[in-house]
Write a protein that holds these residues in place. Structure first.
Motif, PDB file in Angstrom:
ATOM      1  N   SER A 262       5.441 -24.296  17.243  1.00 32.25           N
ATOM      2  CA  SER A 262       4.524 -24.270  18.402  1.00 32.25           C
ATOM      3  C   SER A 262       4.991 -25.256  19.457  1.00 32.25           C
ATOM      4  O   SER A 262       5.071 -24.920  20.642  1.00 32.25           O
ATOM      5  CB  SER A 262       3.106 -24.665  17.989  1.00 32.25           C
ATOM      6  OG  SER A 262       2.705 -24.003  16.860  1.00 32.25           O
ATOM      7  N   ILE A 263       5.300 -26.492  19.025  1.00 34.00           N
ATOM      8  CA  ILE A 263       5.705 -27.535  19.974  1.00 34.00           C
ATOM      9  C   ILE A 263       6.997 -27.135  20.688  1.00 34.00           C
ATOM     10  O   ILE A 263       7.097 -27.247  21.912  1.00 34.00           O
ATOM     11  CB  ILE A 263       5.850 -28.892  19.236  1.00 34.00           C
ATOM     12  CG1 ILE A 263       4.484 -29.370  18.768  1.00 34.00           C
ATOM     13  CG2 ILE A 263       6.480 -29.943  20.143  1.00 34.00           C
ATOM     14  CD1 ILE A 263       4.513 -30.508  17.780  1.00 34.00           C
TER      15      ILE A 263
ATOM     16  N   GLY B 196       3.625 -26.993  12.701  1.00 37.62           N
ATOM     17  CA  GLY B 196       3.513 -27.223  14.148  1.00 37.62           C
ATOM     18  C   GLY B 196       4.823 -27.333  14.914  1.00 37.62           C
ATOM     19  O   GLY B 196       4.798 -27.321  16.139  1.00 37.62           O
TER      20      GLY B 196
ATOM     21  N   ILE C 221       3.533 -19.644  29.316  1.00 35.87           N
ATOM     22  CA  ILE C 221       3.287 -20.792  28.426  1.00 35.87           C
ATOM     23  C   ILE C 221       2.374 -20.359  27.270  1.00 35.87           C
ATOM     24  O   ILE C 221       2.597 -20.717  26.117  1.00 35.87           O
ATOM     25  CB  ILE C 221       2.680 -21.981  29.207  1.00 35.87           C
ATOM     26  CG1 ILE C 221       3.692 -22.518  30.225  1.00 35.87           C
ATOM     27  CG2 ILE C 221       2.245 -23.105  28.270  1.00 35.87           C
ATOM     28  CD1 ILE C 221       3.147 -23.575  31.170  1.00 35.87           C
ATOM     29  N   LEU C 222       1.356 -19.544  27.611  1.00 38.69           N
ATOM     30  CA  LEU C 222       0.433 -19.050  26.564  1.00 38.69           C
ATOM     31  C   LEU C 222       1.186 -18.196  25.538  1.00 38.69           C
ATOM     32  O   LEU C 222       0.976 -18.325  24.331  1.00 38.69           O
ATOM     33  CB  LEU C 222      -0.677 -18.210  27.196  1.00 38.69           C
ATOM     34  CG  LEU C 222      -1.917 -18.966  27.670  1.00 38.69           C
ATOM     35  CD1 LEU C 222      -2.867 -17.997  28.350  1.00 38.69           C
ATOM     36  CD2 LEU C 222      -2.631 -19.647  26.509  1.00 38.69           C
TER      37      LEU C 222
ATOM     38  N   PHE D  46       7.458 -24.314  29.048  1.00 40.89           N
ATOM     39  CA  PHE D  46       7.047 -25.169  30.166  1.00 40.89           C
ATOM     40  C   PHE D  46       8.243 -25.565  31.048  1.00 40.89           C
ATOM     41  O   PHE D  46       8.135 -25.582  32.276  1.00 40.89           O
ATOM     42  CB  PHE D  46       6.332 -26.412  29.640  1.00 40.89           C
ATOM     43  CG  PHE D  46       5.880 -27.351  30.724  1.00 40.89           C
ATOM     44  CD1 PHE D  46       4.890 -26.972  31.623  1.00 40.89           C
ATOM     45  CD2 PHE D  46       6.443 -28.607  30.861  1.00 40.89           C
ATOM     46  CE1 PHE D  46       4.479 -27.831  32.636  1.00 40.89           C
ATOM     47  CE2 PHE D  46       6.037 -29.463  31.863  1.00 40.89           C
ATOM     48  CZ  PHE D  46       5.052 -29.069  32.762  1.00 40.89           C
TER      49      PHE D  46
ATOM     50  N   ASP E  37       4.011 -14.842  36.084  1.00 44.22           N
ATOM     51  CA  ASP E  37       3.245 -16.081  36.174  1.00 44.22           C
ATOM     52  C   ASP E  37       3.577 -17.013  35.009  1.00 44.22           C
ATOM     53  O   ASP E  37       3.564 -16.592  33.851  1.00 44.22           O
ATOM     54  CB  ASP E  37       1.754 -15.704  36.157  1.00 44.22           C
ATOM     55  CG  ASP E  37       0.886 -16.922  36.281  1.00 44.22           C
ATOM     56  OD1 ASP E  37       1.352 -17.912  36.859  1.00 44.22           O
ATOM     57  OD2 ASP E  37      -0.256 -16.875  35.776  1.00 44.22           O
ATOM     58  N   GLN E  38       3.847 -18.278  35.316  1.00 50.53           N
ATOM     59  CA  GLN E  38       4.240 -19.213  34.253  1.00 50.53           C
ATOM     60  C   GLN E  38       3.073 -19.550  33.327  1.00 50.53           C
ATOM     61  O   GLN E  38       3.272 -19.883  32.156  1.00 50.53           O
ATOM     62  CB  GLN E  38       4.818 -20.498  34.849  1.00 50.53           C
ATOM     63  CG  GLN E  38       5.809 -21.143  33.881  1.00 50.53           C
ATOM     64  CD  GLN E  38       5.964 -22.621  34.080  1.00 50.53           C
ATOM     65  OE1 GLN E  38       5.470 -23.178  35.045  1.00 50.53           O
ATOM     66  NE2 GLN E  38       6.647 -23.278  33.166  1.00 50.53           N
ATOM     67  N   PHE E  39       1.842 -19.459  33.841  1.00 49.71           N
ATOM     68  CA  PHE E  39       0.657 -19.751  33.041  1.00 49.71           C
ATOM     69  C   PHE E  39       0.621 -18.832  31.803  1.00 49.71           C
ATOM     70  O   PHE E  39       0.451 -19.283  30.676  1.00 49.71           O
ATOM     71  CB  PHE E  39      -0.591 -19.538  33.910  1.00 49.71           C
ATOM     72  CG  PHE E  39      -1.851 -20.093  33.315  1.00 49.71           C
ATOM     73  CD1 PHE E  39      -2.189 -21.422  33.477  1.00 49.71           C
ATOM     74  CD2 PHE E  39      -2.716 -19.268  32.589  1.00 49.71           C
ATOM     75  CE1 PHE E  39      -3.362 -21.927  32.941  1.00 49.71           C
ATOM     76  CE2 PHE E  39      -3.877 -19.773  32.044  1.00 49.71           C
ATOM     77  CZ  PHE E  39      -4.205 -21.102  32.224  1.00 49.71           C
TER      78      PHE E  39
ATOM     79  N   PHE F 269       3.237 -20.393  23.263  1.00 46.86           N
ATOM     80  CA  PHE F 269       2.406 -21.043  22.250  1.00 46.86           C
ATOM     81  C   PHE F 269       2.034 -20.060  21.137  1.00 46.86           C
ATOM     82  O   PHE F 269       2.111 -20.401  19.947  1.00 46.86           O
ATOM     83  CB  PHE F 269       1.141 -21.614  22.899  1.00 46.86           C
ATOM     84  CG  PHE F 269       0.188 -22.231  21.911  1.00 46.86           C
ATOM     85  CD1 PHE F 269       0.485 -23.454  21.333  1.00 46.86           C
ATOM     86  CD2 PHE F 269      -0.974 -21.585  21.531  1.00 46.86           C
ATOM     87  CE1 PHE F 269      -0.370 -24.031  20.401  1.00 46.86           C
ATOM     88  CE2 PHE F 269      -1.827 -22.141  20.602  1.00 46.86           C
ATOM     89  CZ  PHE F 269      -1.524 -23.373  20.043  1.00 46.86           C
TER      90      PHE F 269
ATOM     91  N   PHE G 163       2.943 -20.587  17.307  1.00 44.55           N
ATOM     92  CA  PHE G 163       1.833 -20.802  16.371  1.00 44.55           C
ATOM     93  C   PHE G 163       1.848 -19.757  15.252  1.00 44.55           C
ATOM     94  O   PHE G 163       1.652 -20.085  14.082  1.00 44.55           O
ATOM     95  CB  PHE G 163       0.504 -20.752  17.141  1.00 44.55           C
ATOM     96  CG  PHE G 163      -0.665 -21.282  16.350  1.00 44.55           C
ATOM     97  CD1 PHE G 163      -0.764 -22.639  16.072  1.00 44.55           C
ATOM     98  CD2 PHE G 163      -1.654 -20.442  15.891  1.00 44.55           C
ATOM     99  CE1 PHE G 163      -1.825 -23.140  15.344  1.00 44.55           C
ATOM    100  CE2 PHE G 163      -2.726 -20.935  15.158  1.00 44.55           C
ATOM    101  CZ  PHE G 163      -2.815 -22.283  14.888  1.00 44.55           C
TER     102      PHE G 163
ATOM    103  N   VAL H 188       6.315 -23.941  23.099  1.00 45.11           N
ATOM    104  CA  VAL H 188       5.485 -24.222  24.278  1.00 45.11           C
ATOM    105  C   VAL H 188       6.238 -25.161  25.228  1.00 45.11           C
ATOM    106  O   VAL H 188       6.150 -25.009  26.466  1.00 45.11           O
ATOM    107  CB  VAL H 188       4.080 -24.745  23.854  1.00 45.11           C
ATOM    108  CG1 VAL H 188       4.068 -26.206  23.523  1.00 45.11           C
ATOM    109  CG2 VAL H 188       3.057 -24.468  24.937  1.00 45.11           C
ATOM    110  N   SER H 189       7.031 -26.087  24.690  1.00 44.17           N
ATOM    111  CA  SER H 189       7.797 -27.011  25.550  1.00 44.17           C
ATOM    112  C   SER H 189       8.923 -26.263  26.271  1.00 44.17           C
ATOM    113  O   SER H 189       9.165 -26.489  27.457  1.00 44.17           O
ATOM    114  CB  SER H 189       8.390 -28.156  24.733  1.00 44.17           C
ATOM    115  OG  SER H 189       7.372 -28.843  24.085  1.00 44.17           O
TER     116      SER H 189
END
Lengths: 167, 273
Positions: free
Chosen positions: A75-76, A72, A54-55, A83, A49-51, A58, A62, A79-80
């Motif tokens: 993290s950016i 940051g 992504i978590l 996604f 699952d992509q959800f 992150f 982080f 997470v990008s």
């Protein structure tokens, strides 16, 4: 499934520790450090699952931001990259992108290498851009992204080749 | 209502990405002193715990080189003490001695160096319990290193001079022409000196030292030498490139510099309209 996640998180923990203690101190050409922790984002099963993915992206970013005192950018970038991975995998792995273990079997070696390269390059580009956050430093961002990508690609491609299960 | 729920379920990945990206951006640009300080303190604590054992282990491999450097530094300091002694014999420095020394130093060990980012932060093994406080200067064997940024009980982070947010007051050794020294984010041994008017003579090879205009560093600590000077056709200021004497990629031991009169200076500046 539990066995997969326990193995995955153990690998993630080891890679992040190695990143902080060894790979962040390499400083090739005085500025280049390989981002081997990207193996975590690269080998995560493409059918999961992509959800959750992504978590995980992150959390990895982080934690690295906190432990390496960066503000940051990890993290950016993580997470990008997490996604946009479906787009990268469809583009690079072709028709077999939805195989559960496409990173190791069922796809061509060239496709897998393209997938690894794109994941690393996009991550490094986002990371350098947010670290500098100014187009006045375009050439430095570009230089750092290219050098880090090549250096990281060699290490990650070799590592994944070693991790490949024997046929 | 149903369509709202359907939309949320359908675009859940995008919404999650947008939410986490916002958190990262807020974290990145957080200007709240209280929250950034709290977060930075806890991350500093864990960062110190993780990096110190590795540093203890790896420091055994370069003991010979470190001994040589410390011996060299001892020799330089001894010469300075002897020089000071000779001067005090000639001049009566009683007034200065009564007020006590302005600056004091505390030796510290660098347990994490960084010079590949654009905003480099260093980690020291000394913290609040050793007397380190925010905004103290940090110098190495051959010149300045940075300014203390954050402290916990046992550790502190230092804003390296290789940090694009930092500007250091600097001047020419042979004259009192002042400028601002800053890093452009490129090479770890090159910095730029700004605000030097073209009416002043500037030559390649001139030595740059700390200006003493701020309370971070005493005046006269060597920073580097001028490696390149450009005089713009229609501008009033030189573009001056400075080559650092300190090798920022190879630092192990540093000194935290405290200023006994810093509070007095800040208080006076705050009272001045």
């Amino acid at each position: 499934m539990i066995q997969y996640y326990s193995r995955f998180f153990t690998l993630a923990f080891i890679l992040m520790l190695l990143q902080m203690l060894i790979f962040d101190r390499v400083n090739l050409f005085g500025f280049s450090n390989p981002a081997v922790y990207l193996i975590i984002l690269i080998v995560y099963r493409l059918t999961q699952d992509q959800f959750g993915y992504i978590l995980i992206g992150f959390m990895v970013g982080f934690l690295l931001d906190l432990l390496t005192q960066t503000a940051g950018a990890h993290s950016i970038a993580c997470v990008s990259t997490a996604f946009i991975r479906p787009v990268i995998s469809r583009f690079a792995l072709g028709a077999n992108f939805d195989q559960p273990n496409a990173m190791f079997t069922g796809t061509l070696l060239t496709n897998r290498m393209l997938y690894i390269f794109l994941m690393i390059f996009i991550h490094q580009l986002i990371f350098s851009f947010f670290a500098y956050f100014s187009m006045a430093h375009f050439w430095i961002i570009f230089k750092h992204s290219i050098t880090n990508t090549l250096f990281t690609f060699i290490l990650i491609a070799a590592t994944i080749n070693l991790l490949q299960p024997k046929q | 209502m149903q369509w709202v729920l359907n939309a949320i379920i359908r675009y859940k990945n995008f919404l999650l990405y947008f939410f986490l990206l916002s958190i990262s951006l807020i974290f990145s640009s957080n200007k709240s002193e209280y929250h950034s300080s709290k977060l930075a303190k806890s991350s500093l604590f864990f960062s110190g715990i993780i990096h110190q054992p590795f540093d203890i282990f790896s420091s055994y491999f370069d003991l010979r080189e470190e001994n040589r450097r410390l011996q060299q530094e001892n020799n330089t300091l001894k010469n300075l003490v002897l020089d000071k002694f000779k001067q005090s014999e000639i001049l009566d420095l009683e007034e200065e001695n009564l007020a006590g020394p302005t600056y004091w130093s505390l030796p510290a060990k660098l347990i994490r160096n960084s010079f590949t980012q654009n905003k480099n932060l260093l980690l020291l093994d000394k913290g609040e319990k050793n007397g380190v406080a925010k905004e103290m200067g940090v110098i190495g064997t051959h010149g300045i290193i940075g300014i203390v940024n954050q402290t916990s009980q046992g550790y502190s982070t230092v804003l390296s001079i290789l940090n694009m947010d930092l500007k250091i007051n600097a001047k020419f050794k042979h004259s009192n022409v002042f400028g601002s020294l800053y890093w452009t984010g490129d090479k770890p041994n090159k910095m730029q000196l700004a605000d030097i008017s073209v009416i002043n003579p500037v030559q390649v090879g001139d030595t740059i030292v700390t200006g003493g205009m701020s309370s971070y560093f005493p005046e006269g600590i060597t920073i580097g030498t001028i490696s390149k000077v450009d005089r713009p056709d229609n501008g009033g200021y030189y573009n001056v490139e400075v080559e650092l004497i300190n090798n920022m990629t190879d630092i192990k031991y540093v000194y935290v510099i405290g200023n006994n009169r810093r509070e007095e200076i800040i208080e006076l500046l705050e009272q001045t309209p």
